[in-house]
Write a protein that holds these residues in place. Structure first.
Motif, PDB file in Angstrom:
ATOM      1  N   THR B 289      -7.331 -49.646   5.887  1.00  0.00           N
ATOM      2  CA  THR B 289      -6.828 -48.529   6.689  1.00  0.00           C
ATOM      3  C   THR B 289      -7.189 -48.635   8.166  1.00  0.00           C
ATOM      4  OG1 THR B 289      -7.063 -47.119   4.731  1.00  0.00           O
ATOM      5  CG2 THR B 289      -6.748 -46.025   6.850  1.00  0.00           C
ATOM      6  N   GLU B 290      -8.479 -48.884   8.460  1.00  0.00           N
ATOM      7  CA  GLU B 290      -8.868 -48.889   9.867  1.00  0.00           C
ATOM      8  C   GLU B 290      -8.225 -50.059  10.623  1.00  0.00           C
ATOM      9  OE1 GLU B 290     -12.782 -50.004  10.940  1.00  0.00           O
ATOM     10  OE2 GLU B 290     -12.727 -48.923  12.845  1.00  0.00           O
ATOM     11  N   GLY B 293      -4.742 -49.505  11.584  1.00  0.00           N
ATOM     12  CA  GLY B 293      -4.626 -48.627  12.749  1.00  0.00           C
ATOM     13  C   GLY B 293      -4.803 -49.405  14.045  1.00  0.00           C
ATOM     14  N   ILE B 297      -2.081 -49.653  17.311  1.00  0.00           N
ATOM     15  CA  ILE B 297      -2.286 -49.296  18.727  1.00  0.00           C
ATOM     16  C   ILE B 297      -2.296 -50.539  19.614  1.00  0.00           C
ATOM     17  CG2 ILE B 297      -4.821 -49.253  18.595  1.00  0.00           C
ATOM     18  CD1 ILE B 297      -4.709 -46.820  20.510  1.00  0.00           C
ATOM     19  N   HIS B 333      -5.583 -42.658  10.749  1.00  0.00           N
ATOM     20  CA  HIS B 333      -5.968 -41.482  11.536  1.00  0.00           C
ATOM     21  C   HIS B 333      -5.221 -41.562  12.870  1.00  0.00           C
ATOM     22  CE1 HIS B 333      -8.905 -44.527  12.927  1.00  0.00           C
ATOM     23  NE2 HIS B 333      -8.858 -43.910  14.077  1.00  0.00           N
ATOM     24  N   GLY B 334      -5.006 -40.396  13.471  1.00  0.00           N
ATOM     25  CA  GLY B 334      -4.247 -40.364  14.714  1.00  0.00           C
ATOM     26  C   GLY B 334      -2.752 -40.422  14.434  1.00  0.00           C
ATOM     27  N   GLY B 433      -8.307 -51.282  20.691  1.00  0.00           N
ATOM     28  CA  GLY B 433      -8.040 -50.117  19.859  1.00  0.00           C
ATOM     29  C   GLY B 433      -8.297 -48.829  20.610  1.00  0.00           C
ATOM     30  N   ILE B 434      -8.835 -48.991  21.819  1.00  0.00           N
ATOM     31  CA  ILE B 434      -9.060 -47.840  22.696  1.00  0.00           C
ATOM     32  C   ILE B 434      -7.724 -47.517  23.363  1.00  0.00           C
ATOM     33  CG2 ILE B 434     -10.319 -47.033  24.738  1.00  0.00           C
ATOM     34  CD1 ILE B 434     -12.425 -49.250  24.047  1.00  0.00           C
ATOM     35  N   GLU B 435      -7.449 -46.241  23.596  1.00  0.00           N
ATOM     36  CA  GLU B 435      -6.213 -45.911  24.307  1.00  0.00           C
ATOM     37  C   GLU B 435      -6.244 -46.612  25.652  1.00  0.00           C
ATOM     38  OE1 GLU B 435      -3.162 -45.642  24.289  1.00  0.00           O
ATOM     39  OE2 GLU B 435      -3.048 -43.661  23.300  1.00  0.00           O
ATOM     40  N   HIS B 449      -2.276 -41.006  27.313  1.00  0.00           N
ATOM     41  CA  HIS B 449      -2.317 -40.985  25.844  1.00  0.00           C
ATOM     42  C   HIS B 449      -0.985 -40.466  25.288  1.00  0.00           C
ATOM     43  CE1 HIS B 449      -3.711 -40.540  21.790  1.00  0.00           C
ATOM     44  NE2 HIS B 449      -3.901 -39.246  21.847  1.00  0.00           N
TER      45      HIS B 449
ATOM     46  N   GLY C 282     -12.427 -40.171  13.009  1.00  0.00           N
ATOM     47  CA  GLY C 282     -11.299 -40.966  12.545  1.00  0.00           C
ATOM     48  C   GLY C 282     -11.592 -42.363  12.019  1.00  0.00           C
ATOM     49  N   PRO C 283     -12.180 -43.236  12.839  1.00  0.00           N
ATOM     50  CA  PRO C 283     -12.399 -44.605  12.354  1.00  0.00           C
ATOM     51  C   PRO C 283     -13.271 -44.642  11.099  1.00  0.00           C
ATOM     52  CG  PRO C 283     -12.632 -44.522  14.734  1.00  0.00           C
ATOM     53  CD  PRO C 283     -12.524 -43.100  14.262  1.00  0.00           C
ATOM     54  N   SER C 286     -11.275 -43.585   8.081  1.00  0.00           N
ATOM     55  CA  SER C 286     -10.422 -44.674   7.594  1.00  0.00           C
ATOM     56  C   SER C 286     -11.208 -45.592   6.672  1.00  0.00           C
ATOM     57  CB  SER C 286      -9.856 -45.454   8.781  1.00  0.00           C
ATOM     58  OG  SER C 286      -8.906 -44.677   9.471  1.00  0.00           O
ATOM     59  N   GLY C 310      -9.467 -38.254  19.678  1.00  0.00           N
ATOM     60  CA  GLY C 310      -8.166 -38.851  19.960  1.00  0.00           C
ATOM     61  C   GLY C 310      -7.970 -40.160  19.217  1.00  0.00           C
ATOM     62  N   GLY C 311      -6.812 -40.332  18.576  1.00  0.00           N
ATOM     63  CA  GLY C 311      -6.512 -41.556  17.849  1.00  0.00           C
ATOM     64  C   GLY C 311      -5.200 -42.120  18.336  1.00  0.00           C
ATOM     65  N   PRO C 312      -4.647 -43.138  17.733  1.00  0.00           N
ATOM     66  CA  PRO C 312      -5.130 -43.892  16.575  1.00  0.00           C
ATOM     67  C   PRO C 312      -6.283 -44.838  16.957  1.00  0.00           C
ATOM     68  CG  PRO C 312      -2.788 -44.357  17.038  1.00  0.00           C
ATOM     69  CD  PRO C 312      -3.361 -43.629  18.199  1.00  0.00           C
ATOM     70  N   SER C 313      -6.848 -45.482  15.919  1.00  0.00           N
ATOM     71  CA  SER C 313      -7.929 -46.446  16.094  1.00  0.00           C
ATOM     72  C   SER C 313      -9.061 -45.828  16.910  1.00  0.00           C
ATOM     73  CB  SER C 313      -7.389 -47.742  16.727  1.00  0.00           C
ATOM     74  OG  SER C 313      -8.344 -48.792  16.609  1.00  0.00           O
ATOM     75  N   THR C 314      -9.677 -46.600  17.805  1.00  0.00           N
ATOM     76  CA  THR C 314     -10.783 -46.055  18.578  1.00  0.00           C
ATOM     77  C   THR C 314     -10.289 -44.947  19.493  1.00  0.00           C
ATOM     78  OG1 THR C 314     -11.826 -48.223  18.496  1.00  0.00           O
ATOM     79  CG2 THR C 314     -12.683 -46.672  20.133  1.00  0.00           C
ATOM     80  N   GLY C 315      -9.045 -45.103  19.955  1.00  0.00           N
ATOM     81  CA  GLY C 315      -8.384 -44.010  20.679  1.00  0.00           C
ATOM     82  C   GLY C 315      -9.155 -43.489  21.866  1.00  0.00           C
ATOM     83  N   ILE C 316      -9.396 -42.181  21.877  1.00  0.00           N
ATOM     84  CA  ILE C 316     -10.163 -41.540  22.943  1.00  0.00           C
ATOM     85  C   ILE C 316     -11.306 -40.768  22.295  1.00  0.00           C
ATOM     86  CG2 ILE C 316     -10.087 -40.026  24.943  1.00  0.00           C
ATOM     87  CD1 ILE C 316      -7.166 -40.477  25.215  1.00  0.00           C
ATOM     88  N   ASP C 324      -5.453 -36.027  12.570  1.00  0.00           N
ATOM     89  CA  ASP C 324      -5.964 -36.665  11.348  1.00  0.00           C
ATOM     90  C   ASP C 324      -5.634 -35.865  10.088  1.00  0.00           C
ATOM     91  OD1 ASP C 324      -7.007 -38.383  13.210  1.00  0.00           O
ATOM     92  OD2 ASP C 324      -9.112 -37.930  12.787  1.00  0.00           O
TER      93      ASP C 324
END
Ligand SMILES: Cc1ncc(C[n+]2csc(CCOP(=O)(O)OP(=O)(O)O)c2C)c(N)n1
Ligand SMILES: Cc1ncc(C[n+]2csc(CCOP(=O)(O)OP(=O)(O)O)c2C)c(N)n1
Ligand code: SF4
Ligand code: SF4
Ligand SMILES: [Mg+2]
Ligand SMILES: [Mg+2]
Lengths: 288, 596, 596, 288
Positions: B289-290, B293, B297, B333-334, B433-435, B449, C282-283, C286, C310-316, C324
């Motif tokens: 899953t992770e 994701g 992104i 997620h997200g 994976g960070i925005e 975002h 989130g992460p 997952s 904030g997602g997806p992934s590491t996101g914010i 989620d």
């Protein structure tokens, strides 16, 4: 080396590390080592997980991959298998590498792809603001161990030696020359190479794990007369991780094992000439 | 003469039930018949009970079929263990080992009046003819060839080829066992003969494969160069096939330490510019899953195959279910959307896998292929596929112009941004994976975002117009509409034909694209529909729920679904269609009543 | 005099912005005001920009509020970095460091006519009064106390207590800095004074906490004895709180090597008979997917908190989002349903967490609590909670009679089977993720699988009647209906009050139980509704989609949603409500037109 | 010991292992060891992952948990922390323990809860019908390595020694007495104890890893004069995993470290007396 080649590897992304963070020294050492090795940035893939330390690829001009927490090694192996000509660096924190990512290390080592893995070991979780890390000393009080940690720390050096790595070294930004040197040597080593860097977290890290302490403690393995071709001797020394701070090369395989990608290339070569065209793959299912 | 036969066999582990089935379908394929072979085992790895069912026909086949024409019991305990998987009925002819001591009028098939019951001293014949009980399955092949006229020469030829390496004695002993069975059948003809018609000169050469084979072959056809995965039933054969073949094409296969690492390596290979895939089943999907994701992104193309089995958790690893749709669509997620495709047959698995790679590469996204154990592990004759009609798509790489001022995540009109790769000078960027901003710099800006989320979803919109990923059968204006996906599509197709034969006006929609939901396709399908069924092998009827999220289903459309390991059969669907047709009838009559 | 103030401050890392905010809200709490403090940081761990906003009022507060009454800029670059998070407008009074050299008529707030602009030599005053710039934030506290009449004594008292350990000099220097600020304010009164009314003698003693504190406290109240987890922003404070407290109650906290191990230990502790919980974001969610599925099929109670970011992934990681929900509901493979709850405020987080434990224990299921960064990390005054009204539920353990012939997964009428635990003689059983019989033996039977799936879902049905987990505000017959969950419930409540004040007939439904979907509750809410909004902080509007799966929403009900890190404000909701009211108006008029 | 106590631990679930599977011997040895230790079944929690070997808890009368692949150790630690009075056994396969589950082992070891971890090492993936396992010898041809494995195997014994386990032993069903003995000793050891069992997979396992071969190869550590109190010596011996088959105790800490649960109990005791009632927890938030 000329600063031009040196600065060639520095990106224009401004590091957001805390002033004084040991990771500044590590990225500097990496610039130097890369300049010495001399591969152009676009032929380098630099993979990390998540953490303060894992931001490091973004501060270089290489192809960077700031991936997810603990998974840098599997991703790096995929990259190296996909394109063995690349120089592949992997970096991250003690937590990224030996807590959540710990399950991937022995397998990366035994496969022995030609990767260089640099762990910035600050004995703390920096990015998440100061929780226990797997290398935190027993008894350390942190926000997640208000009354002190109850666990003996992980021993990155001993583990990776036991996993059979061909090159294992340690460095600290307290000795930039030595650090750049072991990183360069690790990159040049043909096979999986591991460098544990004692890289202080000035904001949350243990008091004993700061540059001043390193300068005091530091013992160059070259000076203590250690024979880097003796794995058991290296393991014996590595057992003192946490009490002593040895820098330099713990183990360098005098006869490096063949790399995984080499074996893969052989296999592709031998089987390759039997290859039908992809378009005719369905013929495999003709009934007889 | 009959145009088709459904044969079921069961016995102990050592009886060679499955290899007998394999011999039969191989012969059927050589002779140009259409055939489907499904196997079923007890939970024991070895020495446990095992069974198989073969449907063989002169006409194309849509599913493994229902009630058996021929039931073969090497012993009764094991036969009965498979219950619903080997359904017997009034038209069933039963052959069984007479050494079981069961009298023909005492066979333990309560309350069924069987067409015919034939005790045969199978073991004894094997010992006499071949000197070993090991030959029991060959004796049975002889019996089947003799009584039902199933390609004797082809069967024997196949057996000989198979046994050749074991030496002349074995081959001859086997020949004797086979003809013993054959002679026994000729000497004791059935009361009511039921011989299989000769096969029709088939228009196209046939292939013999299972869904996992076809998936792996599709990957190779599509240009897959890397596979990373971890063994798990019932998907492992995909890795095994590619582990034999992919090297030939300069590719590589990595059996990783776990599913996360397997997919991680795939993500790395894709980042490095290779077409890459992984395959797993429910528990492995959960672990991925992770990493999935991250691919979403970072906008990296990859194909992730989930060969569905019984869940939740470890569930029932050896049985089929369609209960992983919610997960395939929503596990991240997200706000992450990824395309989900499902093959509807063995043959289909090839083209759907090719399409999955094409979509992954074109839209720079992970694509999930939802196969299921039923399709993946059943062996089937397949009319050879005209691969010249299939496209192979490659990711959009940056042009020289793009590279002059390269921004990896540029907000283009299509939402698709040229994707460079290590080694390409000037294309250097930071994947994460960070925005991120258009240039890949980490950002915490809500505005950026929102724009990146919008881009990542918008780029997939064209998929909703891919009508070619949907099949509609039956009259456009039918008031009754069926929807079925995956392995159940076969049962639904058969049910629709049966219903049509009864004069019922029914149409069927078979989606190969499950997500994103192609609203327009469903709207136009349901326009004429006043009553319908979404047919699924899951307790919750997951596709029915997902459709409700995006489509205003007509009131009369409901789910016909149940848990796995107990496949919905065409007859069951037909029943419900009949009821619905009658209900509509009644409504119409009411409407016609004069109002007082 | 004003009944409330919204104050926003921003500066560099060293400026002590956040501790100034902490001092203000602590004083506000002591004085019996209602207050909310939200903090926001740049991505830098230290030395980066930081900001906070405080809303302080004599009346209860529903959300952090919108346009600032007071904006404090320690320097303009950092202030502007927070853009939408510190919105200024016509009613804003701006204080800023005059050393920035910016002229009052040149402050970089393009196109806004500000109420008043006050440059102050903050740094200089600090140096003069306290001999160090470190005292800048204290000077500002003095200014705010002086100009806006915010509890000077309480602020100063709090500061003294905080600095006591640093010694007398520091305390005195700080006193001087504070009074310097105070005197400057008195010496230069505002053109249009805007002083905060004295607080009303509050009915009940107030508490000061954030959502993560309240979650941890709720767990302790509910009887949690074990926490296993792995650090992740913005949930870590839950583990940190329990790491200090849980031992006192004979419990234990394990910082595991990863999220899978953290949840694994929780599953083990639950199997061993303890109430247990984990918390993540989130992460981590997952990664927990597979282990959550195990808890579902093994029917083990546990609480899993997801503080959304904030997602997806590491996101914010540092910003709030509500994206989620799909994952919380659907991430498992197989037919798995687990309850999902969401708190709507800091105070609410306590009771919702208690309820989560109760549901987990009563129904032997993992329960997911969907908090979000906004609630979890904002500090707020809370009217003390009457805990005597709260139930604490324990799992049903086997009676002596049950143990005589114990079957762990007995198919009872309620679907709930008595749960034994190691140490209990006669209760021995095999827990497993494999499908099992009533006695826990592994099975591959489709029939048993269907019955167990049915049991595991049926046992949760009573939840759909838990009206107490829903809040409805506004007239029952309102034609406009709003639905909002999590941190956005506050904004929606405020918007509804504003709308009502304008005479608009609007009602609001706030679900604390998100899944399973309580169809009846929604049906009755929507009966009167002809136009509505489901308000969410996600790009896809996830709750709106989930509701569509089970509820026939009136045509006019749509999602009002957008990506996180940019919270939907009450005014925005009010706007849309106004538009909808007008639209309905028009429709009604059309209806009233005489038909010709 | 009397067979009554012995059979007390055998459940009425009929094992579905292949005839001749080594795991039959392992479960027998566990019955014996448990009978010798003498704790009643209901005071025993037996946790496993997924695999042929992981079916083992179901064949005992203890409280069993046949969990998910690779996660037995985290679950077992939760059980032991929740109820330290229980006797907690953990078992599984080489793949379960050192491939997918490998990341949990070092942390279970360094925490040092009083668990006994038994790995049935057959150098293959049995349940999934014969794929490579992490302990498969380099070059082994399997369904997933048609042309031979390209990886050096994992070394369970060396790894766990490097992780600092207080008790590390190896056994084989080829020597039932020795196997039951080391398992019993492991159970009695106060702290984390690891037993690697060479348990042949007769259906898919390598030819060299069958009972006959074991009988031939087997060397009792007692006979080779190894000093089980010397960790480095044990590591040196363990490096021969794969070539030699040593049975018995590799390492037994002469001065066992305190267990994690002991430290937890101390902490609960010291902090416990400051405990307000749970009902009054909210008072923690009263403003001052
Ligand atoms: C799956 C997952 N779990 C947890 C986190 C939160 N997290 C981010 S970095 C980190 C650990 C940081 O410590 P380390 O790896 O030592 O790096 P450092 O910051 O000390 O350099 C954690 C727990 C995450 N991002 N993803
Ligand atoms: C997450 C997950 N991945 C993969 C599998 C499939 N699987 C079940 S057992 C197993 C490995 C079996 O090998 P081992 O652990 O050595 O046990 P053995 O059967 O050899 O005793 C695998 C890959 C699974 N059940 N779950
Ligand atoms: S928190 Fe520590 S590790 Fe992170 S940037 Fe600051 S000093 Fe470096
Ligand atoms: S497959 Fe191998 S490990 Fe599994 S039961 Fe059979 S012999 Fe034992
Ligand atoms: Mg660290
Ligand atoms: Mg094994």
């Amino acid at each position: 080396m000329s600063t031009t080649t040196f600065t060639r590897f520095r990106s224009d992304l401004k590091p957001i590390w805390c002033p004084g963070c040991g990771d500044f020294g590590v990225v500097q050492a990496i610039y130097r080592a890369l300049a010495a090795v001399g591969r152009p940035p676009h032929e380098i893939a630099f993979v990390s997980g998540i953490g303060c330390s894992s931001r490091i690829p973004g501060y270089t001009t290489a192809y960077g991959f700031n991936s997810v927490h603990g998974r840098a090694l599997p991703i790096a192996q995929g990259i190296k298998l996909a394109n063995p000509d690349l120089l592949v660096l992997v970096a991250g924190g003690d937590g990224d590498g030996f807590s959540i990512g710990g399950g991937h290390v022995p397998h990366a080592v035994r496969r022995n792809l030609d990767l260089t893995y640099i762990v910035m070991d600050n004995q703390i979780y920096g990015l998440t603001k100061g929780q226990l890390s797997p290398t935190s000393p027993r008894g350390l009080k942190t926000v997640t161990s208000a009354y002190g940690s109850l666990e003996d720390p992980v021993n990155p050096l001993l583990y990776v030696l036991a996993y059979g790595a061909g090159f294992v070294a340690q460095g600290t930004p307290a000795d930039m020359g030595g650090l750049a040197a072991v990183i360069e040597e690790a990159i040049r080593f043909p096979g999986f190479a591991f460098v544990n860097v004692q890289s202080p977290c000035v904001t949350f890290g243990p008091a004993e794990a700061q540059l001043r302490a390193h300068k005091a403690q530091m013992q160059r393995l070259a000076d203590v007369g250690h024979d880097p071709s003796d794995r058991l001797a290296a393991m014996a020394l590595a057992q003192r991780y946490g009490e002593a701070l040895h820098t330099g090369v713990f183990f360098r395989d005098p006869a490096p094992r063949p790399t995984y990608e080499a074996a893969v290339r052989d296999r592709q070569a031998t089987l390759g000439n039997q290859a039908p065209s992809r378009a005719r793959i369905l013929e495999a299912f003709a009934p007889r | 003469m009959t145009s088709e036969l459904v044969i079921g066999m069961a016995g102990a582990g050592g009886d060679g039930i499955v290899s007998a089935g394999e011999s039969l379908i191989a012969a059927a394929a050589v002779e140009g018949y259409h055939a489907v072979l499904t196997k079923s085992f007890g939970s024991q790895i070895r020495g446990g009970e095992s069974s198989c069912r073969l449907r063989i026909s002169v006409d194309p086949i849509l599913n493994p079929g229902g009630i058996l024409d021929v039931a073969v019991a090497f012993n009764w305990d094991d036969f009965l263990r498979f219950g619903a998987e080997l359904p017997v009925g009034g038209r069933t002819i039963v052959l069984y080992e007479s050494a079981t001591g069961v009298a023909p009028d005492r066979v333990p098939l309560a309350g069924i009046v069987l067409a015919e019951v034939r005790p045969v001293p199978i073991g004894q014949m094997a010992r006499e003819a071949a000197g070993t009980e090991k030959a029991k399955n060959t004796v049975v092949l002889g019996l089947l060839a003799g009584w039902f006229g199933i390609a004797p020469d082809a069967i024997l030829g196949g057996l000989r080829r198979k046994l050749a390496k074991k030496g002349a004695e074995v081959v001859e002993a086997n020949d004797r066992a086979f003809s013993a069975g054959l002679r026994h059948a000729e000497g004791n003809p059935l009361a009511v003969p039921r011989r299989l018609e000769p096969s029709r000169p088939s228009t196209s050469a046939k292939l013999l494969a299972d869904g996992n084979d076809m998936c792996a072959a599709g990957a190779i056809f599509a240009g897959c160069e890397f596979f990373g995965g971890y063994p798990i039933t019932p998907s492992t054969e995909i890795m095994q096939f590619l582990g034999r073949e992919l090297w030939r094409y300069g590719g590589a296969v990595l059996q990783a330490e776990d599913e996360i690492a397997g997919l991680g390596a795939v993500v790395g290979a894709s980042f490095a510019g290779r077409k890459a895939m992984t395959a797993t089943s429910g528990p492995g999907m959960s672990l991925k899953t992770e990493m999935l994701g991250l691919a979403t992104i970072a906008e990296l193309p990859l194909v992730c195959v989930n060969v569905q089995r019984g869940g939740p958790s470890t569930g029932i690893p050896t049985k089929s279910e369609q209960a992983d749709l919610f997960q395939a669509v929503f596990s991240a997620h997200g706000d992450a959307v990824r395309p989900v495709l499902a093959p509807t047959s063995v043959a289909d698995t090839f083209t759907v896998t090719v399409e999955a790679f094409n979509i992954a590469e074109e839209y720079q996204t992970p694509v999930i292929v939802l196969s299921d154990q039923e399709i993946a592990q059943r062996k089937e004759t397949v009319d050879s596929i005209d691969t010249s009609r299939l496209r192979v798509v490659d990711r959009r790489r940056p042009t020289a112009a793009d590279l002059e001022d390269y921004a990896r995540f540029r907000l283009t009109e299509s939402g698709i941004s040229p994707l460079s790769q290590p080694g390409l000078e000037g294309g250097n960027y930071l994947a994460s994976g960070i925005e991120h901003t258009e240039r890949g710099a980490p950002t915490a800006s809500g505005e950026m975002h929102a724009r990146m989320n919008e881009k990542r979803l918008r780029k997939l919109d064209p998929l909703k117009d891919r009508e070619d990923l949907f099949e509609v059968e039956g009259p456009r204006d039918a008031p009754i509409g069926l929807v079925a996906w995956g392995s159940l599509a076969g049962a639904a197709r058969e049910a629709r034909l049966l219903a049509a034969a009864e004069g019922l006006k029914v149409k069927l929609l078979v989606p190969r694209l499950l997500y994103p939901v192609a609203e327009r396709v469903y709207d136009s399908f349901f326009r004429s529909v006043r009553s319908g069924l979404v047919i699924e092998q899951s307790h919750q009827g997951q596709l029915h729920r997902v459709l409700r999220m995006f489509v205003d289903l007509p009131r009369g459309v409901e789910a016909f679904s149940r848990s796995g390991a107990n496949p919905i059969r065409p007859e069951e669907i037909l029943d419900r269609v009949r009821q619905r047709a009658m209900a509509l009838q009644r409504v119409r009559e009411d409407e016609l009543q004069p109002q007082e």
